[in-house]
Enzyme design. Structure first.
Site, PDB file in Angstrom:
ATOM      1  N   ARG A 203       0.566  14.655  13.128  1.00  0.00           N
ATOM      2  CA  ARG A 203       1.049  14.442  11.765  1.00  0.00           C
ATOM      3  C   ARG A 203       1.070  15.709  10.896  1.00  0.00           C
ATOM      4  O   ARG A 203       0.374  15.811   9.892  1.00  0.00           O
ATOM      5  CB  ARG A 203       0.245  13.336  11.092  1.00  0.00           C
ATOM      6  CG  ARG A 203       0.301  12.049  11.867  1.00  0.00           C
ATOM      7  CD  ARG A 203      -0.466  10.931  11.223  1.00  0.00           C
ATOM      8  NE  ARG A 203       0.234  10.316  10.118  1.00  0.00           N
ATOM      9  CZ  ARG A 203      -0.249   9.312   9.401  1.00  0.00           C
ATOM     10  NH1 ARG A 203      -1.446   8.842   9.674  1.00  0.00           N
ATOM     11  NH2 ARG A 203       0.440   8.779   8.423  1.00  0.00           N
TER      12      ARG A 203
ATOM     13  N   ARG B 149      -8.687  -0.407   4.334  1.00  0.00           N
ATOM     14  CA  ARG B 149      -7.769   0.569   3.736  1.00  0.00           C
ATOM     15  C   ARG B 149      -6.411  -0.055   3.459  1.00  0.00           C
ATOM     16  O   ARG B 149      -5.668   0.456   2.629  1.00  0.00           O
ATOM     17  CB  ARG B 149      -7.562   1.749   4.702  1.00  0.00           C
ATOM     18  CG  ARG B 149      -8.822   2.526   4.927  1.00  0.00           C
ATOM     19  CD  ARG B 149      -8.547   3.681   5.832  1.00  0.00           C
ATOM     20  NE  ARG B 149      -7.498   4.518   5.237  1.00  0.00           N
ATOM     21  CZ  ARG B 149      -7.089   5.648   5.749  1.00  0.00           C
ATOM     22  NH1 ARG B 149      -7.612   6.076   6.854  1.00  0.00           N
ATOM     23  NH2 ARG B 149      -6.151   6.336   5.156  1.00  0.00           N
TER      24      ARG B 149
ATOM     25  N   CYS C 293      -4.739  13.025  12.964  1.00  0.00           N
ATOM     26  CA  CYS C 293      -5.509  11.797  12.830  1.00  0.00           C
ATOM     27  C   CYS C 293      -5.376  11.002  14.114  1.00  0.00           C
ATOM     28  O   CYS C 293      -4.728  11.452  15.061  1.00  0.00           O
ATOM     29  CB  CYS C 293      -5.091  11.002  11.602  1.00  0.00           C
ATOM     30  SG  CYS C 293      -3.645  10.004  11.834  1.00  0.00           S
TER      31      CYS C 293
ATOM     32  N   LYS D  36       0.834  -1.209   0.000  1.00  0.00           N
ATOM     33  CA  LYS D  36       0.000   0.000   0.000  1.00  0.00           C
ATOM     34  C   LYS D  36       0.867   1.256   0.000  1.00  0.00           C
ATOM     35  O   LYS D  36       0.662   2.163  -0.808  1.00  0.00           O
ATOM     36  CB  LYS D  36      -0.908   0.005   1.239  1.00  0.00           C
ATOM     37  CG  LYS D  36      -1.587   1.337   1.493  1.00  0.00           C
ATOM     38  CD  LYS D  36      -2.454   1.321   2.728  1.00  0.00           C
ATOM     39  CE  LYS D  36      -1.769   1.520   4.049  1.00  0.00           C
ATOM     40  NZ  LYS D  36      -1.489   2.898   4.451  1.00  0.00           N
ATOM     41  N   ASN D  37       1.845   1.299   0.909  1.00  0.00           N
ATOM     42  CA  ASN D  37       2.586   2.542   1.083  1.00  0.00           C
ATOM     43  C   ASN D  37       3.624   2.798  -0.014  1.00  0.00           C
ATOM     44  O   ASN D  37       4.258   3.860  -0.029  1.00  0.00           O
ATOM     45  CB  ASN D  37       3.216   2.603   2.471  1.00  0.00           C
ATOM     46  CG  ASN D  37       2.142   2.788   3.545  1.00  0.00           C
ATOM     47  OD1 ASN D  37       0.999   3.123   3.232  1.00  0.00           O
ATOM     48  ND2 ASN D  37       2.497   2.564   4.798  1.00  0.00           N
TER      49      ASN D  37
ATOM     50  N   ASP E 239       4.590   0.432  12.121  1.00  0.00           N
ATOM     51  CA  ASP E 239       3.432  -0.276  11.557  1.00  0.00           C
ATOM     52  C   ASP E 239       3.365  -1.744  11.990  1.00  0.00           C
ATOM     53  O   ASP E 239       2.400  -2.433  11.658  1.00  0.00           O
ATOM     54  CB  ASP E 239       3.450  -0.182  10.017  1.00  0.00           C
ATOM     55  CG  ASP E 239       3.140   1.229   9.540  1.00  0.00           C
ATOM     56  OD1 ASP E 239       2.634   2.041  10.340  1.00  0.00           O
ATOM     57  OD2 ASP E 239       3.403   1.527   8.360  1.00  0.00           O
TER      58      ASP E 239
HETATM   59  N1  EPU Z   1       6.429  14.767  10.745  1.00  0.00           N
HETATM   60  C1  EPU Z   1       6.602  16.100  11.021  1.00  0.00           C
HETATM   61  N2  EPU Z   1       6.511  16.996   9.979  1.00  0.00           N
HETATM   62  C2  EPU Z   1       6.280  16.605   8.703  1.00  0.00           C
HETATM   63  C3  EPU Z   1       6.114  15.237   8.427  1.00  0.00           C
HETATM   64  C4  EPU Z   1       6.202  14.333   9.480  1.00  0.00           C
HETATM   65  O1  EPU Z   1       6.797  16.483  12.165  1.00  0.00           O
HETATM   66  O2  EPU Z   1       6.208  17.474   7.809  1.00  0.00           O
HETATM   67  C5  EPU Z   1       6.499  13.782  11.846  1.00  0.00           C
HETATM   68  C6  EPU Z   1       5.184  13.005  12.063  1.00  0.00           C
HETATM   69  O3  EPU Z   1       4.252  13.744  12.832  1.00  0.00           O
HETATM   70  C7  EPU Z   1       5.663  11.741  12.728  1.00  0.00           C
HETATM   71  C8  EPU Z   1       7.042  11.520  12.089  1.00  0.00           C
HETATM   72  O4  EPU Z   1       7.409  12.755  11.487  1.00  0.00           O
HETATM   73  O5  EPU Z   1       5.818  11.967  14.105  1.00  0.00           O
HETATM   74  C9  EPU Z   1       7.065  10.456  11.025  1.00  0.00           C
HETATM   75  O6  EPU Z   1       5.968  10.616  10.142  1.00  0.00           O
HETATM   76  P1  EPU Z   1       6.058  10.283   8.589  1.00  0.00           P
HETATM   77  O7  EPU Z   1       5.919  11.545   7.817  1.00  0.00           O
HETATM   78  O8  EPU Z   1       7.223   9.407   8.316  1.00  0.00           O
HETATM   79  O9  EPU Z   1       4.710   9.420   8.408  1.00  0.00           O
HETATM   80  P2  EPU Z   1       3.837   9.429   7.123  1.00  0.00           P
HETATM   81  O10 EPU Z   1       4.711   9.613   5.946  1.00  0.00           O
HETATM   82  O11 EPU Z   1       2.677  10.324   7.317  1.00  0.00           O
HETATM   83  C10 EPU Z   1       4.069   6.890   6.531  1.00  0.00           C
HETATM   84  C11 EPU Z   1       3.127   5.742   6.326  1.00  0.00           C
HETATM   85  C12 EPU Z   1       2.580   5.311   7.675  1.00  0.00           C
HETATM   86  C13 EPU Z   1       3.756   4.894   8.549  1.00  0.00           C
HETATM   87  C14 EPU Z   1       4.766   6.063   8.678  1.00  0.00           C
HETATM   88  C15 EPU Z   1       6.007   5.719   9.448  1.00  0.00           C
HETATM   89  C16 EPU Z   1       2.258   6.148   4.110  1.00  0.00           C
HETATM   90  C17 EPU Z   1       1.109   6.523   3.247  1.00  0.00           C
HETATM   91  N3  EPU Z   1       2.049   6.163   5.434  1.00  0.00           N
HETATM   92  O12 EPU Z   1       3.293   7.937   7.129  1.00  0.00           O
HETATM   93  O13 EPU Z   1       1.756   4.183   7.437  1.00  0.00           O
HETATM   94  O14 EPU Z   1       3.302   4.551   9.832  1.00  0.00           O
HETATM   95  O15 EPU Z   1       5.150   6.496   7.363  1.00  0.00           O
HETATM   96  O16 EPU Z   1       6.657   4.651   8.879  1.00  0.00           O
HETATM   97  O17 EPU Z   1       3.330   5.817   3.615  1.00  0.00           O
HETATM   98  C18 EPU Z   1       0.024   2.669   7.882  1.00  0.00           C
HETATM   99  O18 EPU Z   1       0.282   2.111   6.798  1.00  0.00           O
HETATM  100  O19 EPU Z   1      -0.769   2.164   8.725  1.00  0.00           O
HETATM  101  C19 EPU Z   1       0.644   3.958   8.206  1.00  0.00           C
HETATM  102  C20 EPU Z   1       0.187   4.773   9.141  1.00  0.00           C
END
Ligand code: EPU
Length: 420
Positions: A122, A399, A117, A22-23, A307
């Site tokens: 996030r 999802r 969320c 998915k990701n 995850d």
């Molecule tokens: N963060 C910031 N600022 C930003 C972006 C992120 O502070 O601009 C922080 C977030 O709040 C969090 C940390 O950085 O504390 C890491 O977040 P990240 O951005 O890596 O998460 P994401 O990209 O929103 C993806 C996956 C998630 C997975 C995380 C961590 C996708 C679509 N989602 O989320 O997947 O948990 O990386 O590996 O790729 C899931 O599949 O169930 C899921 C939640």
């Protein structure tokens, strides 16, 4: 709203074929916006989030076609809109991933700002600051990110803290068509990020440093559509392996890349499982063994993935002894703990650490999950709990887990869906 009813079955056995990740599929789908000619994607999982992504792309004027093998052809040569509306971003945060490609190729984008969320606040500040560093003018007005660039974006040196998966992906997609060289430092190294980079390189991008924490992107003038197959879903694989560990079964997952699960497999071994791998299968054997408690700290790849935290928490809840799990990525990712407590688990939480004292058995209960992996963990608990467990809000599961009931049936689990 659909519910899943899970009951205790004893041992599971057999093979499960793992779907596309998915990701990885979500950023790659959005990456199709960068190509001037059609792209054909295979191994895309059939999931709610994929449907939402396709809806979003179609709403912008991308032509979408499915062939008889359910491969997806996407043609972004005639876009009619560069907007991701609130209604879609609200149902799927990953919609933010259109910002980089739209800005990079067309110099404009209007994307609803995702809110917080269930698992944390996030923010997307790193995505925005990175694009500003590349010369974009970005304003937030009435809940929308309005981004513009005067001509091509400019290569920049960008350091990201904390490590962010979608932040790295968005900036990567913004940088591939920029003028000059972009450095993305402290980049996420998750296999899904590398898969996106490989896809973009196949389209004609010049990205080096794949799989490392510094990605170097030499901007090119245009990208063309390609055929591409998405990598297997390591978290889906890990979830089924956890089901085998909890039920003391032997199970093989196929069409998977064991290298992507290295640290997770080490933790399964530490928990008492016997693991054997081939190039694209993993077999976990937990028969006649007892679950040992394992301490875990979640961290960006290649360390232990957030995850897989909820699934290991259920394993620990049934292990012989005490363990701790520290969640360092998301500030509110223990929502499953109170539901598991209703099933008889003995867990306390202090700050970002859960202390889990293993119990001999869990009992079935109606439970409710607030995010995808938490829902998965409740199903796992239901597989060994005495009596029936009813998991509410199954849409979270839909999802991220393709054909979950069918896959579980194939290995002998008792699980069925109740639709209202
Ligand atoms: N963060 C910031 N600022 C930003 C972006 C992120 O502070 O601009 C922080 C977030 O709040 C969090 C940390 O950085 O504390 C890491 O977040 P990240 O951005 O890596 O998460 P994401 O990209 O929103 C993806 C996956 C998630 C997975 C995380 C961590 C996708 C679509 N989602 O989320 O997947 O948990 O990386 O590996 O790729 C899931 O599949 O169930 C899921 C939640």
């Amino acid at each position: 709203m659909d519910k899943l009813v899970v009951s205790c079955q004893g041992e599971l056995s057999g093979n499960i074929e793992i779907s596309g990740a998915k990701n990885a599929a979500l950023p790659i789908l959005m990456g199709c916006l960068l190509a001037e000619t059609p792209t054909k994607l295979s191994n895309v999982p059939h999931l709610m989030d994929v449907t939402t992504s396709i809806q979003l792309l179609a709403s912008m004027g991308v032509d979408v076609l499915f062939d008889e093998h359910l491969n997806i052809e996407l043609d972004a040569s005639h876009l009619t809109s560069k907007e991701a509306p609130y209604e879609l971003v609200n149902t799927m945060r990953a919609s933010i991933l259109v910002l980089g490609p739209l800005l990079g190729r067309f110099g404009e984008a209007k994307v609803s700002l995702p809110g917080g969320c269930a698992i944390g606040s996030r923010p997307v500040d790193i995505h925005i600051h990175g694009m500003q560093k590349m010369g974009a003018d970005i304003q937030v007005e009435q809940g929308y990110i309005i981004a513009k660039s005067n001509g091509r974006l400019k290569g920049a040196d960008i350091s990201m803290t904390p490590v962010t998966v979608t932040g790295t992906e968005n900036l990567l997609m913004a940088a591939v068509l920029a003028e000059g060289t972009t450095y993305l430092r402290n980049a996420a190294r998750e296999p899904e990020v590398t898969d996106l980079a490989e896809f973009l390189n196949k389209m004609g991008a010049k990205i080096s440093g794949l799989g490392t924490s510094t990605l170097v992107i030499e901007g090119v003038e245009r990208l063309s559509g390609v055929e591409y197959s998405v990598i297997p879903d390591r978290i889906e694989a890990g979830t089924y392996l956890a089901a085998a560990a909890i039920t003391k079964s032997k199970l093989t997952v196929t069409k998977v890349n064991p290298k992507h699960l290295s640290i997770v497999l080490d933790k399964f071994t530490e928990a008492g499982a016997d693991i054997t791998c081939t190039a694209n299968t993993i077999t976990l054997d937990m028969r006649n063994r007892s679950l040992k408690p394992v301490n875990i700290v979640t961290d960006p790849y290649p360390l232990f993935p957030t995850d897989m935290q909820a699934q290991f928490l259920v394993m620990n809840a049934l292990a012989d002894g005490e363990s701790t799990i520290q969640e360092t990525i998301f500030e509110n990712r223990f929502m499953h703990v109170s539901e598991l407590a209703r099933m008889g688990a003995d867990i306390s939480i202090e700050g970002n650490t859960a202390t889990i004292r293993g119990v001999k058995k869990l009992h079935g209960a109606p439970v409710m999950a607030t995010d995808l992996r938490a829902s998965a963990s409740l199903i796992l608990a239901g597989l060994v709990a005495e009596g029936e467990t009813i998991v509410n809000r199954v849409y979270h599961i839909d999802r991220g887990y393709e054909l979950i009931e069918e896959k579980f049936h194939k290995i002998g689990a008792h699980i069925y869906r109740l639709s209202d």
